[in-house]
Design a protein around this motif. Sequence first.
Motif, PDB file in Angstrom:
ATOM      1  N   HIS A 467      77.532  62.940 -64.524  1.00  0.00           N
ATOM      2  CA  HIS A 467      78.909  62.979 -64.026  1.00  0.00           C
ATOM      3  C   HIS A 467      78.944  62.889 -62.506  1.00  0.00           C
ATOM      4  O   HIS A 467      79.748  62.154 -61.934  1.00  0.00           O
ATOM      5  N   GLU A 468      78.034  63.652 -61.846  1.00  0.00           N
ATOM      6  CA  GLU A 468      78.040  63.667 -60.389  1.00  0.00           C
ATOM      7  C   GLU A 468      77.628  62.303 -59.814  1.00  0.00           C
ATOM      8  O   GLU A 468      78.113  61.894 -58.764  1.00  0.00           O
ATOM      9  N   ILE A 469      76.704  61.625 -60.490  1.00  0.00           N
ATOM     10  CA  ILE A 469      76.326  60.277 -60.031  1.00  0.00           C
ATOM     11  C   ILE A 469      77.473  59.309 -60.249  1.00  0.00           C
ATOM     12  O   ILE A 469      77.744  58.420 -59.448  1.00  0.00           O
ATOM     13  N   ASN A 470      78.177  59.495 -61.364  1.00  0.00           N
ATOM     14  CA  ASN A 470      79.241  58.554 -61.730  1.00  0.00           C
ATOM     15  C   ASN A 470      80.381  58.567 -60.711  1.00  0.00           C
ATOM     16  O   ASN A 470      81.024  57.552 -60.468  1.00  0.00           O
ATOM     17  N   ASN A 471      80.653  59.763 -60.124  1.00  0.00           N
ATOM     18  CA  ASN A 471      81.776  59.849 -59.167  1.00  0.00           C
ATOM     19  C   ASN A 471      81.585  58.933 -57.959  1.00  0.00           C
ATOM     20  O   ASN A 471      82.439  58.089 -57.667  1.00  0.00           O
ATOM     21  N   PRO A 472      80.453  59.061 -57.201  1.00  0.00           N
ATOM     22  CA  PRO A 472      80.299  58.124 -56.058  1.00  0.00           C
ATOM     23  C   PRO A 472      80.176  56.678 -56.492  1.00  0.00           C
ATOM     24  O   PRO A 472      80.605  55.774 -55.798  1.00  0.00           O
ATOM     25  N   VAL A 473      79.544  56.446 -57.673  1.00  0.00           N
ATOM     26  CA  VAL A 473      79.425  55.055 -58.135  1.00  0.00           C
ATOM     27  C   VAL A 473      80.797  54.482 -58.427  1.00  0.00           C
ATOM     28  O   VAL A 473      81.105  53.336 -58.076  1.00  0.00           O
ATOM     29  N   ASN A 474      81.658  55.268 -59.097  1.00  0.00           N
ATOM     30  CA  ASN A 474      83.027  54.790 -59.358  1.00  0.00           C
ATOM     31  C   ASN A 474      83.783  54.561 -58.059  1.00  0.00           C
ATOM     32  O   ASN A 474      84.584  53.637 -57.929  1.00  0.00           O
ATOM     33  N   PHE A 475      83.516  55.435 -57.061  1.00  0.00           N
ATOM     34  CA  PHE A 475      84.171  55.262 -55.763  1.00  0.00           C
ATOM     35  C   PHE A 475      83.755  53.926 -55.136  1.00  0.00           C
ATOM     36  O   PHE A 475      84.594  53.146 -54.676  1.00  0.00           O
ATOM     37  N   ILE A 476      82.435  53.668 -55.182  1.00  0.00           N
ATOM     38  CA  ILE A 476      81.944  52.399 -54.616  1.00  0.00           C
ATOM     39  C   ILE A 476      82.465  51.214 -55.415  1.00  0.00           C
ATOM     40  O   ILE A 476      82.938  50.217 -54.869  1.00  0.00           O
ATOM     41  N   HIS A 477      82.371  51.329 -56.757  1.00  0.00           N
ATOM     42  CA  HIS A 477      82.791  50.208 -57.615  1.00  0.00           C
ATOM     43  C   HIS A 477      84.291  49.925 -57.447  1.00  0.00           C
ATOM     44  O   HIS A 477      84.716  48.776 -57.366  1.00  0.00           O
ATOM     45  N   GLY A 478      85.082  51.003 -57.382  1.00  0.00           N
ATOM     46  CA  GLY A 478      86.529  50.800 -57.196  1.00  0.00           C
ATOM     47  C   GLY A 478      86.843  50.146 -55.872  1.00  0.00           C
ATOM     48  O   GLY A 478      87.692  49.253 -55.783  1.00  0.00           O
ATOM     49  N   ASN A 479      86.154  50.565 -54.823  1.00  0.00           N
ATOM     50  CA  ASN A 479      86.403  49.958 -53.509  1.00  0.00           C
ATOM     51  C   ASN A 479      85.894  48.527 -53.441  1.00  0.00           C
ATOM     52  O   ASN A 479      86.404  47.715 -52.663  1.00  0.00           O
ATOM     53  N   LEU A 480      84.860  48.208 -54.231  1.00  0.00           N
ATOM     54  CA  LEU A 480      84.364  46.826 -54.247  1.00  0.00           C
ATOM     55  C   LEU A 480      85.442  45.867 -54.722  1.00  0.00           C
ATOM     56  O   LEU A 480      85.558  44.748 -54.238  1.00  0.00           O
ATOM     57  N   THR A 481      86.227  46.298 -55.694  1.00  0.00           N
ATOM     58  CA  THR A 481      87.308  45.431 -56.194  1.00  0.00           C
ATOM     59  C   THR A 481      88.309  45.131 -55.075  1.00  0.00           C
ATOM     60  O   THR A 481      88.706  43.983 -54.859  1.00  0.00           O
TER      61      THR A 481
END
Length: 725
Positions: A467-481
């Motif tokens: 879960h903790e890894i997923n949060n920054p990854v989602n942040f990066i992935h969302g900003n990539l869009t």
Amino acid sequence: MALRVTVVVLVSAGVSYIHVISRLEAQTKTQLEKYISARGELESSIFQLAQDNLTLLRDRLLLEFKQPTNIDFQAEFEQQYFSWNDGTRRNFPQNRPLKDFDSTRYAGSLIGRNVQITEELKQRVLTANTVISAYGAAWSNRFVDTYFLTPENIGVNYWKGVPIALETPPDIDNSKQEYFYIADPQHNPARSPKWTGVYLDPSVNLWMVSAIVPVYEGDRFLGIVGHDVVLTQLMEHTIQDQLPGTYNLVFRADGRLIVHPQRTAEIQQAQGQLKIDTISDRHLNRIFQLVTNAKPKTHVLENSQDHEYLALTRLQGPDWYFVTVYPKSLLSGAAWDTAQFILMSGAVALLLEVLLLLSVLQQQIAKPLQQLTAASNQLANGDFAIDLDTMRQDELGGLASSFNSMASQLKTSFIQLEQVNNALELRVEERTITLQKTLEELRRTQTQMIQSEKMSALGQLVAGVAHEINNPVNFIHGNLTHTENYTQDLLEFIQLYQYHYPNPVAEIQAEAKELDLEFIQDDLPKMLSSMKIGTNRISEIVRSLRNFSRLDEAEFKAVDIHEGIDSALLILQHRLKDQSPRPAIEVIKNYANLPPVICYPGQLNQVFMNILSNAIDALEDANQQRSPTEIASHPNTIWIHTCLVSEKQIKIAIADNGLGVADTTLTRLFDPFFTTKDVGKGSGLGLSISHQIVTELHQGKLDCNSTQGLGAEFVVTLPIEAKKN
């Protein structure tokens, strides 16, 4: 992670430097070829024009010499030519001022001492004077003079505004001058146009070179016609008109230096006779040797010893070498600027990423894990008074709650055990065997309880980490869009600007060329797409961790199967390209019009990735057993075929033309841990997991069809609507 990112940044900068250097070298050679060809044509034009003029003049003179006429040349000669006190004859009286001679309309004529003047010679002199006057005046805007000289020591010269023939010393002997003897029968039996060396004309203080064309009437040598070509413009263009950071020079094939930006004074002092081999300049001597030894049609040479390129051309006419010296440092500077930009950008990105990760890990993971470690040590020491923070609304909070519960249960178990032990002590003699069995059972129960609690804690920990890894990854992935959208908008804005302003100012053009704007416009979307693929891959790993902890379910939805196949091909693209000594692998896709398939797309993508990766491995193994001729006649190929089997099923077939699979191997192909690859190259789980994903997770079929030596084909049959597990 910081070290890995640093290595990636350094490698990227190094690769970018090498790539930019390679592209700049190719572009520079092409530009130098175009530049030197254009300069050769430009600088040769005056020399070619001189030869063309003189050829025309020679033909005109020969024609006029043969023309019949009724003119009394004896009377005409006596009227136009006058004897001077120095023993010469000239076409102007000696006692009149030279300024009265109309040198803008007429050529001056000089008949040397002791010349036997015959009737034929009088006709030739008078005819030559008329022709030279006419043609010399017409060509005076490009050439300072036009002349005709005979072996009898007679000269006819037109020089606009300068009565050159009337000022010539009486003892002049044309046959001993370079401009004459280089074209006489003895020195020029081929009767071709000739060029003198460079000289400084003292009468006008100009650097010149003479173009000479011999005149023959049959086998009889009548003399020469010539132009004196002023070299002022050539010298100025050579020194001043150069590419930024470069310089030009001109020299003859015999080594005489004609133009050099740093040796102008030496050339003038030597009166145009300065030879390169007499100068103690090793660099200049190397340039001369490389240029003169080059093949005839070579335009760009590499002077590796002095780290420079030499662009060369031969000027038509005098056949001089025109050379542009281009230092390689101009290329390395531009490439180093690009590498520095990448290094600086990578350093900033690395710093931000490290700070962000440190902050997140410290607050969200490190502190709770330290508390959990301390509680574990406390529990190991027999202290069950554990009170972890259970107020957190995340997986670590749940883990703390489970740990508190485990500690409480263990405390209760130990209390009960002590009570039982106290009771058993009273009945040691009577219940020894029963007590031993009870103790063994209690120990077994205790071990199972601890193991169960450990597995539960491990599951909670894995889920929390995921879960903790997923949060920054989602942040990066969302900003990539958003970054991709912003980038696309900026690129479209640049294209719109280029459309409406196709000719920007020079500074913008230079900056666009320096940045390689076209490459950025093409590569930036690909780069963002690659970053998006990377974050998707991390998300898939996180989902796998969640599946392990049984706290999340894989996504089950309708997708386009072709997109999954294309994604796998994109990830494997580096293995499909031509990389020495491995030839390229051609992928032939035959996609049918398939409906969306309801499935676990991430799992199916893993299946496609495994099958395609195995096909590539099979082709690489086959290449080791084939000769280059066999590979060329049967190039490496992967075929991908999809079709609709029925209204409820689809089929995906992936085939290769490798060596195929042996019959003994086919029966064990999907067994766990079975592999035919070398140690360290395969785990034997890829096809086993793929078979499980297709058959158990999607209720489909995975088969392999192969004939030894003719390749293999994997066929995946899937229902259009799989049942969710």
